[in-house]
Design an enzyme around this catalytic site. Sequence first.
Site, PDB file in Angstrom:
ATOM      1  N   SER A 109       1.440  12.650   7.731  1.00 28.31           N
ATOM      2  CA  SER A 109       0.114  12.702   8.379  1.00 28.31           C
ATOM      3  C   SER A 109      -0.921  13.364   7.479  1.00 28.31           C
ATOM      4  O   SER A 109      -2.096  12.980   7.491  1.00 28.31           O
ATOM      5  CB  SER A 109       0.214  13.477   9.689  1.00 28.31           C
ATOM      6  OG  SER A 109       1.113  12.824  10.559  1.00 28.31           O
ATOM      7  N   GLN A 130       7.151  -8.198  45.721  1.00 26.49           N
ATOM      8  CA  GLN A 130       5.877  -7.541  45.437  1.00 26.49           C
ATOM      9  C   GLN A 130       6.030  -6.459  44.354  1.00 26.49           C
ATOM     10  O   GLN A 130       5.143  -6.272  43.510  1.00 26.49           O
ATOM     11  CB  GLN A 130       5.320  -6.921  46.715  1.00 26.49           C
ATOM     12  CG  GLN A 130       3.871  -6.531  46.576  1.00 26.49           C
ATOM     13  CD  GLN A 130       3.333  -5.910  47.846  1.00 26.49           C
ATOM     14  OE1 GLN A 130       3.965  -5.033  48.432  1.00 26.49           O
ATOM     15  NE2 GLN A 130       2.173  -6.356  48.278  1.00 26.49           N
ATOM     16  N   PHE A 147       0.877  -1.176   0.000  1.00 25.96           N
ATOM     17  CA  PHE A 147       0.000   0.000   0.000  1.00 25.96           C
ATOM     18  C   PHE A 147       0.912   1.222   0.000  1.00 25.96           C
ATOM     19  O   PHE A 147       1.690   1.420   0.947  1.00 25.96           O
ATOM     20  CB  PHE A 147      -0.845  -0.061   1.277  1.00 25.96           C
ATOM     21  CG  PHE A 147      -1.777   1.081   1.524  1.00 25.96           C
ATOM     22  CD1 PHE A 147      -3.119   0.997   1.129  1.00 25.96           C
ATOM     23  CD2 PHE A 147      -1.361   2.219   2.193  1.00 25.96           C
ATOM     24  CE1 PHE A 147      -4.002   2.032   1.395  1.00 25.96           C
ATOM     25  CE2 PHE A 147      -2.242   3.262   2.464  1.00 25.96           C
ATOM     26  CZ  PHE A 147      -3.563   3.166   2.062  1.00 25.96           C
ATOM     27  N   ALA A 148       0.841   2.045  -1.048  1.00 25.45           N
ATOM     28  CA  ALA A 148       1.814   3.130  -1.179  1.00 25.45           C
ATOM     29  C   ALA A 148       1.129   4.496  -1.192  1.00 25.45           C
ATOM     30  O   ALA A 148       0.640   4.942  -2.234  1.00 25.45           O
ATOM     31  CB  ALA A 148       2.638   2.926  -2.452  1.00 25.45           C
ATOM     32  N   PRO A 191       7.887  11.704   0.540  1.00 26.20           N
ATOM     33  CA  PRO A 191       8.813  12.517   1.342  1.00 26.20           C
ATOM     34  C   PRO A 191       8.131  13.732   1.988  1.00 26.20           C
ATOM     35  O   PRO A 191       8.411  14.067   3.134  1.00 26.20           O
ATOM     36  CB  PRO A 191       9.880  12.940   0.333  1.00 26.20           C
ATOM     37  CG  PRO A 191       9.877  11.840  -0.681  1.00 26.20           C
ATOM     38  CD  PRO A 191       8.464  11.348  -0.776  1.00 26.20           C
ATOM     39  N   ASN A 192       7.202  14.389   1.272  1.00 30.60           N
ATOM     40  CA  ASN A 192       6.522  15.563   1.843  1.00 30.60           C
ATOM     41  C   ASN A 192       5.097  15.259   2.292  1.00 30.60           C
ATOM     42  O   ASN A 192       4.331  16.172   2.582  1.00 30.60           O
ATOM     43  CB  ASN A 192       6.457  16.698   0.799  1.00 30.60           C
ATOM     44  CG  ASN A 192       7.843  17.231   0.488  1.00 30.60           C
ATOM     45  OD1 ASN A 192       8.691  17.327   1.374  1.00 30.60           O
ATOM     46  ND2 ASN A 192       8.091  17.541  -0.770  1.00 30.60           N
ATOM     47  N   GLU A 224       0.253   3.795   9.919  1.00 27.64           N
ATOM     48  CA  GLU A 224      -1.206   3.837   9.654  1.00 27.64           C
ATOM     49  C   GLU A 224      -1.871   4.996  10.402  1.00 27.64           C
ATOM     50  O   GLU A 224      -2.991   4.880  10.893  1.00 27.64           O
ATOM     51  CB  GLU A 224      -1.851   2.495   9.953  1.00 27.64           C
ATOM     52  CG  GLU A 224      -1.387   1.467   8.951  1.00 27.64           C
ATOM     53  CD  GLU A 224      -2.259   0.251   8.832  1.00 27.64           C
ATOM     54  OE1 GLU A 224      -3.444   0.336   9.142  1.00 27.64           O
ATOM     55  OE2 GLU A 224      -1.721  -0.774   8.409  1.00 27.64           O
ATOM     56  N   THR A 235       2.397   7.168   1.489  1.00 28.29           N
ATOM     57  CA  THR A 235       3.342   8.130   2.059  1.00 28.29           C
ATOM     58  C   THR A 235       4.414   8.566   1.049  1.00 28.29           C
ATOM     59  O   THR A 235       4.889   7.754   0.250  1.00 28.29           O
ATOM     60  CB  THR A 235       4.013   7.499   3.301  1.00 28.29           C
ATOM     61  OG1 THR A 235       2.981   7.116   4.210  1.00 28.29           O
ATOM     62  CG2 THR A 235       4.958   8.463   3.992  1.00 28.29           C
ATOM     63  N   GLN A 284      12.433  -3.782  32.371  1.00 27.43           N
ATOM     64  CA  GLN A 284      12.746  -3.450  33.766  1.00 27.43           C
ATOM     65  C   GLN A 284      12.682  -4.693  34.662  1.00 27.43           C
ATOM     66  O   GLN A 284      13.536  -4.896  35.520  1.00 27.43           O
ATOM     67  CB  GLN A 284      11.768  -2.374  34.270  1.00 27.43           C
ATOM     68  CG  GLN A 284      12.168  -1.734  35.581  1.00 27.43           C
ATOM     69  CD  GLN A 284      13.439  -0.901  35.453  1.00 27.43           C
ATOM     70  OE1 GLN A 284      13.817  -0.477  34.371  1.00 27.43           O
ATOM     71  NE2 GLN A 284      14.124  -0.703  36.577  1.00 27.43           N
TER      72      GLN A 284
HETATM   73  C1  LIG Z   1       8.457   1.381   9.297  1.00 27.64           C
HETATM   74  C2  LIG Z   1       7.417   2.169   8.565  1.00 27.64           C
HETATM   75  C3  LIG Z   1       6.575   1.519   7.675  1.00 27.64           C
HETATM   76  C4  LIG Z   1       5.613   2.262   6.966  1.00 27.64           C
HETATM   77  N1  LIG Z   1       4.834   1.623   6.034  1.00 27.64           N
HETATM   78  C5  LIG Z   1       4.030   2.373   5.221  1.00 27.64           C
HETATM   79  C6  LIG Z   1       3.323   1.760   4.134  1.00 27.64           C
HETATM   80  O1  LIG Z   1       3.370   0.555   3.920  1.00 27.64           O
HETATM   81  N2  LIG Z   1       2.597   2.559   3.316  1.00 27.64           N
HETATM   82  C7  LIG Z   1       2.501   3.903   3.510  1.00 27.64           C
HETATM   83  O2  LIG Z   1       1.824   4.564   2.716  1.00 27.64           O
HETATM   84  N3  LIG Z   1       3.133   4.504   4.548  1.00 27.64           N
HETATM   85  C8  LIG Z   1       3.900   3.778   5.406  1.00 27.64           C
HETATM   86  N4  LIG Z   1       4.567   4.373   6.449  1.00 27.64           N
HETATM   87  C9  LIG Z   1       4.380   5.801   6.700  1.00 27.64           C
HETATM   88  C10 LIG Z   1       3.583   6.098   7.971  1.00 27.64           C
HETATM   89  O3  LIG Z   1       2.227   5.811   7.788  1.00 27.64           O
HETATM   90  C11 LIG Z   1       3.868   7.563   8.345  1.00 27.64           C
HETATM   91  O4  LIG Z   1       5.180   7.570   8.888  1.00 27.64           O
HETATM   92  C12 LIG Z   1       2.890   8.129   9.323  1.00 27.64           C
HETATM   93  O5  LIG Z   1       1.623   8.277   8.730  1.00 27.64           O
HETATM   94  C13 LIG Z   1       3.305   9.509   9.866  1.00 27.64           C
HETATM   95  O6  LIG Z   1       3.797  10.352   8.900  1.00 27.64           O
HETATM   96  P1  LIG Z   1       5.260  11.020   9.094  1.00 27.64           P
HETATM   97  O7  LIG Z   1       6.162   9.956   9.554  1.00 27.64           O
HETATM   98  O8  LIG Z   1       5.598  11.747   7.869  1.00 27.64           O
HETATM   99  O9  LIG Z   1       5.076  12.034  10.295  1.00 27.64           O
HETATM  100  P2  LIG Z   1       4.681  13.583  10.204  1.00 27.64           P
HETATM  101  O10 LIG Z   1       3.363  13.713   9.545  1.00 27.64           O
HETATM  102  O11 LIG Z   1       5.818  14.351   9.661  1.00 27.64           O
HETATM  103  O12 LIG Z   1       4.487  13.936  11.736  1.00 27.64           O
HETATM  104  C14 LIG Z   1       5.563  14.268  12.622  1.00 27.64           C
HETATM  105  C15 LIG Z   1       4.964  14.464  14.003  1.00 27.64           C
HETATM  106  O13 LIG Z   1       3.978  15.518  13.973  1.00 27.64           O
HETATM  107  C16 LIG Z   1       2.725  15.031  14.448  1.00 27.64           C
HETATM  108  N5  LIG Z   1       1.639  15.657  13.688  1.00 27.64           N
HETATM  109  C17 LIG Z   1       1.544  15.822  12.343  1.00 27.64           C
HETATM  110  N6  LIG Z   1       0.383  16.439  12.036  1.00 27.64           N
HETATM  111  C18 LIG Z   1      -0.273  16.638  13.198  1.00 27.64           C
HETATM  112  C19 LIG Z   1      -1.535  17.216  13.549  1.00 27.64           C
HETATM  113  N7  LIG Z   1      -2.375  17.680  12.633  1.00 27.64           N
HETATM  114  N8  LIG Z   1      -1.882  17.255  14.866  1.00 27.64           N
HETATM  115  C20 LIG Z   1      -1.049  16.770  15.812  1.00 27.64           C
HETATM  116  N9  LIG Z   1       0.154  16.217  15.544  1.00 27.64           N
HETATM  117  C21 LIG Z   1       0.534  16.150  14.258  1.00 27.64           C
HETATM  118  C22 LIG Z   1       2.773  13.515  14.208  1.00 27.64           C
HETATM  119  O14 LIG Z   1       1.882  12.822  15.061  1.00 27.64           O
HETATM  120  C23 LIG Z   1       4.232  13.210  14.506  1.00 27.64           C
HETATM  121  O15 LIG Z   1       4.393  13.107  15.901  1.00 27.64           O
HETATM  122  C24 LIG Z   1       5.483   3.659   7.186  1.00 27.64           C
HETATM  123  C25 LIG Z   1       6.321   4.285   8.122  1.00 27.64           C
HETATM  124  C26 LIG Z   1       7.279   3.567   8.797  1.00 27.64           C
HETATM  125  C27 LIG Z   1       8.164   4.282   9.770  1.00 27.64           C
END
Ligand SMILES: Cc1cc2nc3c(=O)[nH]c(=O)nc-3n(C[C@H](O)[C@H](O)[C@H](O)COP(=O)(O)OP(=O)(O)OC[C@H]3O[C@@H](n4cnc5c(N)ncnc54)[C@H](O)[C@@H]3O)c2cc1C
Length: 389
Positions: free
Chosen positions: A131, A278, A122-123, A127-128, A363, A125, A336
């Site tokens: 969330s 305990q 499932f693709a 780079p930009n 997810e 995500t 721990q």
């Molecule tokens: C090991 C791994 C496997 C993955 N597999 C897949 C996959 O198969 N397919 C796929 O499509 N994606 C995949 N992902 C991507 C994953 O779903 C994203 O990493 C995730 O959705 C979060 O996006 P980000 O890492 O860019 O974080 P960011 O969106 O950059 O967020 C950074 C921080 O800001 C917080 N934040 C962002 N927006 C808000 C908001 N509106 N309110 C409050 N807090 C916020 C986040 O909670 C986080 O703490 C994978 C990621 C990893 C690490």
Amino acid sequence: MDYGFNEIQEMIRDLTHRIAEERVKPQRARLDDEEVYPHEIMKTFAQSDMLGIYIPEEYGGLGGGCMELCIATEEISKVCGGVAVCFAANALGSYPIILFGTEEQKKKYLPRIASGEYYAAFALTEPNVGSDASAVETKAREDGDYFILNGSKQWITNGGSADVLTVFASTAPEKGARGISAFIVEKDTPGFIVGSKEKKLGIRCSDTCELRFEDCRVPKENLLGKKNRGFLVAMATFEKSRPGIGAQAVGIAQGALDEAIEFARQRVQFGQPVSSFQAIQHMMADCAMQVEAARLLVYHAARAVDADAPDASKLSAMAKTFASDVAMKVTIDAIQMCGGSGYMREFPMEKYMRDAKITQIYEGTNQIQRTIIGLHLVKEAAARKKGKK
Ligand SMILES: Cc1cc2nc3c(=O)[nH]c(=O)nc-3n(C[C@H](O)[C@H](O)[C@H](O)COP(=O)(O)OP(=O)(O)OC[C@H]3O[C@@H](n4cnc5c(N)ncnc54)[C@H](O)[C@@H]3O)c2cc1C
């Protein structure tokens, strides 16, 4: 404890438990160290018909749903969260086809996924794009009988091993979330390139890759669902799959707790097993209560998803969030209880903690899940108020 499983669910639990103990446990440390995809174990899952447990019978599966997937994922995760995600990512990649595929698409792909001939991914995500999944930058333009995809994806689980991928691309960038479409992309499609594989904190045997689309020609019959309705495909998929992350978290937490209790029974200090203190027993009790509560919420959410209950989306987010927070806390406490031994890599405890962390992130992070839950609560309150008027 009786969780109200039916005969088939009990059979799935027992079979998965056996494979996890006999095939996964002896391999997990090596798979983690070498960061290699568990091809042989996936073959065993395929031979045991486990890769199709959530796929409808008419497409070669066992006809189960979210609950069956959760039961299997939990059992694998008790032993190895990394192997569990290799198993479960197939479901994430194929739910869009189950939910939105045409008859031809279902007939073409689902039997192959059920048999293990094809792995799925499932693709979404990029780079930009994390969330804020509505900001997809990969573009798809129409060209005769094809869509031409350009852009890149990152951190895609099963990215390098998948034969078929659900890929999200923007077909109308000016429309934001309402301009995203979903596509089925086969790995041999011209212009589809698997990039570098990530090195990770945990779930190291899973294959997390960058993907590139360079004038990638996808036939129009591979559009999944309606054009510009891809965001809906993604969100509906997450609703089905999030309890599975909860199940992964429950399994990791239970596995860590079981190993910690066993260690504490064997480890003697001050002339007695540390399990007799305990302080240690209270830690065990707190962990056990949290794991049990998380498990019940996951099963409740999975059953709501399978019944298409109106609150399934909220419960799904709750199960994922609660269970993953529990997994993080329990795996730290489990270390721990084991003292310095828990910190050593020759012992499985630190791996449980590393594997647990991802369940709070992928997810949709737990911050985003809390926002989803909050929005549901406000909407429900408004609906109640309106109903009273
Ligand atoms: C090991 C791994 C496997 C993955 N597999 C897949 C996959 O198969 N397919 C796929 O499509 N994606 C995949 N992902 C991507 C994953 O779903 C994203 O990493 C995730 O959705 C979060 O996006 P980000 O890492 O860019 O974080 P960011 O969106 O950059 O967020 C950074 C921080 O800001 C917080 N934040 C962002 N927006 C808000 C908001 N509106 N309110 C409050 N807090 C916020 C986040 O909670 C986080 O703490 C994978 C990621 C990893 C690490």
